[in-house]
Design a protein around this motif. Structure first.
Motif, PDB file in Angstrom:
ATOM      1  N   LEU A   1      40.779   7.128  24.095  1.00  0.00           N
ATOM      2  CA  LEU A   1      40.749   6.141  25.175  1.00  0.00           C
ATOM      3  C   LEU A   1      40.993   4.730  24.639  1.00  0.00           C
ATOM      4  N   ALA A   2      40.438   4.436  23.478  1.00  0.00           N
ATOM      5  CA  ALA A   2      40.605   3.109  22.881  1.00  0.00           C
ATOM      6  C   ALA A   2      42.057   2.822  22.545  1.00  0.00           C
ATOM      7  N   SER A   3      42.786   3.851  22.148  1.00  0.00           N
ATOM      8  CA  SER A   3      44.191   3.660  21.781  1.00  0.00           C
ATOM      9  C   SER A   3      45.039   3.268  22.995  1.00  0.00           C
ATOM     10  N   GLN A   4      44.522   3.551  24.191  1.00  0.00           N
ATOM     11  CA  GLN A   4      45.249   3.230  25.423  1.00  0.00           C
ATOM     12  C   GLN A   4      44.668   1.997  26.128  1.00  0.00           C
ATOM     13  N   ALA A   5      43.585   1.433  25.597  1.00  0.00           N
ATOM     14  CA  ALA A   5      42.873   0.355  26.290  1.00  0.00           C
ATOM     15  C   ALA A   5      43.675  -0.934  26.273  1.00  0.00           C
ATOM     16  N   ASP A   6      43.511  -1.703  27.343  1.00  0.00           N
ATOM     17  CA  ASP A   6      44.223  -2.973  27.479  1.00  0.00           C
ATOM     18  C   ASP A   6      43.228  -4.046  27.913  1.00  0.00           C
ATOM     19  N   GLY A   7      43.022  -5.052  27.066  1.00  0.00           N
ATOM     20  CA  GLY A   7      42.093  -6.123  27.389  1.00  0.00           C
ATOM     21  C   GLY A   7      42.112  -7.185  26.305  1.00  0.00           C
ATOM     22  N   HIS A   8      41.365  -8.255  26.522  1.00  0.00           N
ATOM     23  CA  HIS A   8      41.299  -9.323  25.520  1.00  0.00           C
ATOM     24  C   HIS A   8      40.739  -8.799  24.200  1.00  0.00           C
ATOM     25  N   TYR A   9      39.762  -7.897  24.319  1.00  0.00           N
ATOM     26  CA  TYR A   9      39.172  -7.233  23.157  1.00  0.00           C
ATOM     27  C   TYR A   9      38.550  -5.941  23.663  1.00  0.00           C
ATOM     28  N   LEU A  10      38.185  -5.067  22.739  1.00  0.00           N
ATOM     29  CA  LEU A  10      37.682  -3.740  23.087  1.00  0.00           C
ATOM     30  C   LEU A  10      36.175  -3.675  22.866  1.00  0.00           C
ATOM     31  N   VAL A  11      35.467  -3.102  23.832  1.00  0.00           N
ATOM     32  CA  VAL A  11      34.024  -2.912  23.718  1.00  0.00           C
ATOM     33  C   VAL A  11      33.696  -1.428  23.825  1.00  0.00           C
ATOM     34  N   PHE A  12      33.124  -0.875  22.768  1.00  0.00           N
ATOM     35  CA  PHE A  12      32.528   0.458  22.826  1.00  0.00           C
ATOM     36  C   PHE A  12      31.072   0.286  23.241  1.00  0.00           C
ATOM     37  N   VAL A  13      30.656   0.918  24.329  1.00  0.00           N
ATOM     38  CA  VAL A  13      29.240   0.914  24.709  1.00  0.00           C
ATOM     39  C   VAL A  13      28.615   2.164  24.108  1.00  0.00           C
ATOM     40  N   VAL A  14      27.716   1.955  23.136  1.00  0.00           N
ATOM     41  CA  VAL A  14      27.154   3.075  22.366  1.00  0.00           C
ATOM     42  C   VAL A  14      25.629   2.934  22.340  1.00  0.00           C
ATOM     43  N   PRO A  15      24.918   3.577  23.260  1.00  0.00           N
ATOM     44  CA  PRO A  15      23.456   3.432  23.298  1.00  0.00           C
ATOM     45  C   PRO A  15      22.774   3.768  21.971  1.00  0.00           C
TER      46      PRO A  15
ATOM     47  N   GLY B   1      19.741  -3.101  29.619  1.00  0.00           N
ATOM     48  CA  GLY B   1      20.731  -3.875  30.368  1.00  0.00           C
ATOM     49  C   GLY B   1      22.144  -3.750  29.851  1.00  0.00           C
ATOM     50  N   LYS B   2      22.445  -2.678  29.132  1.00  0.00           N
ATOM     51  CA  LYS B   2      23.776  -2.506  28.531  1.00  0.00           C
ATOM     52  C   LYS B   2      24.869  -2.444  29.602  1.00  0.00           C
ATOM     53  N   THR B   3      24.609  -1.688  30.675  1.00  0.00           N
ATOM     54  CA  THR B   3      25.636  -1.532  31.720  1.00  0.00           C
ATOM     55  C   THR B   3      25.919  -2.859  32.404  1.00  0.00           C
ATOM     56  N   PHE B   4      24.889  -3.621  32.690  1.00  0.00           N
ATOM     57  CA  PHE B   4      25.071  -4.922  33.327  1.00  0.00           C
ATOM     58  C   PHE B   4      25.943  -5.826  32.468  1.00  0.00           C
ATOM     59  N   VAL B   5      25.658  -5.866  31.167  1.00  0.00           N
ATOM     60  CA  VAL B   5      26.425  -6.725  30.268  1.00  0.00           C
ATOM     61  C   VAL B   5      27.855  -6.220  30.118  1.00  0.00           C
ATOM     62  N   SER B   6      28.041  -4.914  29.967  1.00  0.00           N
ATOM     63  CA  SER B   6      29.396  -4.391  29.808  1.00  0.00           C
ATOM     64  C   SER B   6      30.216  -4.615  31.071  1.00  0.00           C
ATOM     65  N   ASP B   7      29.577  -4.527  32.242  1.00  0.00           N
ATOM     66  CA  ASP B   7      30.289  -4.806  33.503  1.00  0.00           C
ATOM     67  C   ASP B   7      30.745  -6.268  33.547  1.00  0.00           C
ATOM     68  N   LEU B   8      29.888  -7.182  33.093  1.00  0.00           N
ATOM     69  CA  LEU B   8      30.270  -8.592  33.055  1.00  0.00           C
ATOM     70  C   LEU B   8      31.420  -8.835  32.088  1.00  0.00           C
ATOM     71  N   LEU B   9      31.359  -8.217  30.925  1.00  0.00           N
ATOM     72  CA  LEU B   9      32.437  -8.381  29.951  1.00  0.00           C
ATOM     73  C   LEU B   9      33.743  -7.825  30.499  1.00  0.00           C
ATOM     74  N   ALA B  10      33.662  -6.733  31.244  1.00  0.00           N
ATOM     75  CA  ALA B  10      34.862  -6.174  31.878  1.00  0.00           C
ATOM     76  C   ALA B  10      35.438  -7.157  32.894  1.00  0.00           C
ATOM     77  N   GLU B  11      34.567  -7.807  33.652  1.00  0.00           N
ATOM     78  CA  GLU B  11      35.030  -8.802  34.620  1.00  0.00           C
ATOM     79  C   GLU B  11      35.732  -9.972  33.922  1.00  0.00           C
ATOM     80  N   HIS B  12      35.299 -10.265  32.703  1.00  0.00           N
ATOM     81  CA  HIS B  12      35.919 -11.356  31.935  1.00  0.00           C
ATOM     82  C   HIS B  12      37.189 -10.906  31.205  1.00  0.00           C
ATOM     83  N   GLY B  13      37.540  -9.635  31.314  1.00  0.00           N
ATOM     84  CA  GLY B  13      38.804  -9.172  30.758  1.00  0.00           C
ATOM     85  C   GLY B  13      38.724  -8.298  29.529  1.00  0.00           C
ATOM     86  N   ALA B  14      37.529  -7.863  29.168  1.00  0.00           N
ATOM     87  CA  ALA B  14      37.393  -6.947  28.032  1.00  0.00           C
ATOM     88  C   ALA B  14      37.724  -5.520  28.467  1.00  0.00           C
TER      89      ALA B  14
END
Length: 206
Positions: A101-115, A16-29
């Motif tokens: 990509l991380a150096s250009q990221a903009d959000g409340h915090y950064l999430v690396f999705v790493v299976p 369920g990594k994609t589902f959770v990361s999508d939710l975190l993105a919706e919250h501003g990550a």
């Protein structure tokens, strides 16, 4: 990296990594997904794909010159040494692109999705490790339903990944995902609020 908090999100296949990361993105990550990057670095006509073909041969190519992922996956799941060769080619390319990509990221915090976080260099980049966990039987059922895998094929895929206990050993936060999506969504929101409190944006809310 510009973010004051970096999370490494990991979990076994079909956890369920994609589902959770999508939710975190919706919250501003800000999300950097290594699976997406992994496809980019071995796309048609890239140096990454050329290096793979040099080792594995042209049999892992489709007719149009793109990577035949099923053929390559079949090789590396059957032969652990070949999987390590593949990782030695792709992991440095993935890491380099993800850091850019991380150096250009903009959000409340950064999430690396790493299976496959265990044994990767991404742990050193993260302040916390978030594990999306579920029972092995749940993974098998999801792989059979989602990808059309046989029971034996699903078992083989799971066996090729780091053991569940190895993932649990490195986790700072664990989200159990054997229940429904609504329940998981509520727990993701609570965790998001906790992460916000770590950044100093606002206090955690319960």
């Amino acid at each position: 990296m510009s973010s004051s908090l970096t999370i490494a999100l990991t979990g076994g296949i079909a956890s369920g990594k994609t589902f959770v990361s999508d939710l975190l993105a919706e919250h501003g990550a800000a999300i950097v997904d290594t699976d997406v990057v992994a496809r980019e670095v071995v796309a048609k006509d890239t140096p990454g794909l050329a290096a793979i073909v040099e080792h594995f041969g042209a049999a892992i190519l489709n007719r149009d010159g793109s990577l035949d992922r099923a053929a390559l996956r079949d090789i590396v799941f059957r032969e652990p040494d070949e999987r390590r060769v593949l990782e030695s080619i792709t992991h440095p390319l993935i890491r380099e692109r993800c850091v850019a990509l991380a150096s250009q990221a903009d959000g409340h915090y950064l999430v690396f999705v790493v299976p496959l976080l265990v044994g990767s260099g991404f742990i050193a980049l993260a302040d916390r490790v978030l594990l999306i966990d579920c029972a092995v039987q749940t993974q098998i059922e999801r792989l059979m339903r989602r990808d059309g895998e046989t029971f034996e094929g699903a078992q083989r895929i799971i066996a090729a990944q780091p053991e569940r206990r190895a993932r649990l050993a490195i986790a700072d936060d664990v989200l159990q995902n054997d229940t429904d999506k609504a329940d998981l969504g509520r727990r993701v929101l609570r965790l998001h609020r906790y992460y916000l409190s770590l950044t100093g944006d606002r206090p955690a809310e319960q």
